[in-house]
Design a protein around this motif. Structure first.
Motif, short mmCIF file in Angstrom:
data_model
loop_
_atom_site.label_atom_id
_atom_site.label_comp_id
_atom_site.label_asym_id
_atom_site.label_seq_id
_atom_site.Cartn_x
_atom_site.Cartn_y
_atom_site.Cartn_z
N SER A 29 0.86 -1.17 0.00
CA SER A 29 0.00 0.00 0.00
C SER A 29 0.89 1.23 0.00
O SER A 29 2.03 1.16 0.46
N LYS A 30 0.38 2.33 -0.52
CA LYS A 30 1.13 3.59 -0.50
C LYS A 30 0.35 4.62 0.29
O LYS A 30 -0.87 4.69 0.21
N VAL A 31 1.09 5.40 1.07
CA VAL A 31 0.51 6.52 1.80
C VAL A 31 1.35 7.75 1.52
O VAL A 31 2.53 7.65 1.21
N GLN A 32 0.70 8.90 1.60
CA GLN A 32 1.41 10.16 1.37
C GLN A 32 1.35 10.98 2.65
O GLN A 32 0.30 11.10 3.27
N ILE A 33 2.50 11.53 3.04
CA ILE A 33 2.58 12.34 4.25
C ILE A 33 3.20 13.68 3.88
O ILE A 33 4.23 13.73 3.20
N ASP A 34 2.57 14.76 4.36
CA ASP A 34 3.10 16.10 4.07
C ASP A 34 4.36 16.34 4.89
O ASP A 34 4.74 15.55 5.76
N ALA A 35 5.02 17.47 4.62
CA ALA A 35 6.31 17.78 5.26
C ALA A 35 6.19 17.87 6.78
O ALA A 35 7.05 17.36 7.50
N ASP A 36 5.14 18.52 7.28
CA ASP A 36 4.98 18.62 8.74
C ASP A 36 4.78 17.25 9.37
O ASP A 36 5.37 16.95 10.40
N GLY A 37 3.96 16.42 8.75
CA GLY A 37 3.74 15.08 9.26
C GLY A 37 5.03 14.27 9.24
O GLY A 37 5.31 13.50 10.16
#
Length: 78
Positions: A29-37
């Protein structure tokens, strides 16, 4: 576990990290996390480089609730 990472641009021109997860049953699975996260994830995992997350448990990705879910509290979203 965290199998791979790559940077990707977001629609607002910022960078995000796409993380590929591999599960014990072979699924991915792929997840995307922003810079702050990502900064929170790296601090929680005690690493200074995102690449050092490869091979770790996906549990380190327990980031805050996404903005689009602000109408719900964490317990309601599980």
């Amino acid at each position: 576990m965290i199998e791979a990472l790559c940077l990707t641009p977001t629609h607002d021109g910022e960078a995000a990290l796409v993380i590929t997860l591999r599960f014990a049953n072979g699924g991915r699975s792929k997840v995307q996390i922003d810079a702050d996260g990502m900064r929170r994830v790296m601090a929680r995992a005690g690493v200074g480089n995102a690449a050092d997350l490869i091979g770790r448990s996906w549990a380190v990705l327990d980031v805050e609730q996404p903005i689009f879910m602000t109408g719900m509290n964490r317990e309601d979203s599980r």
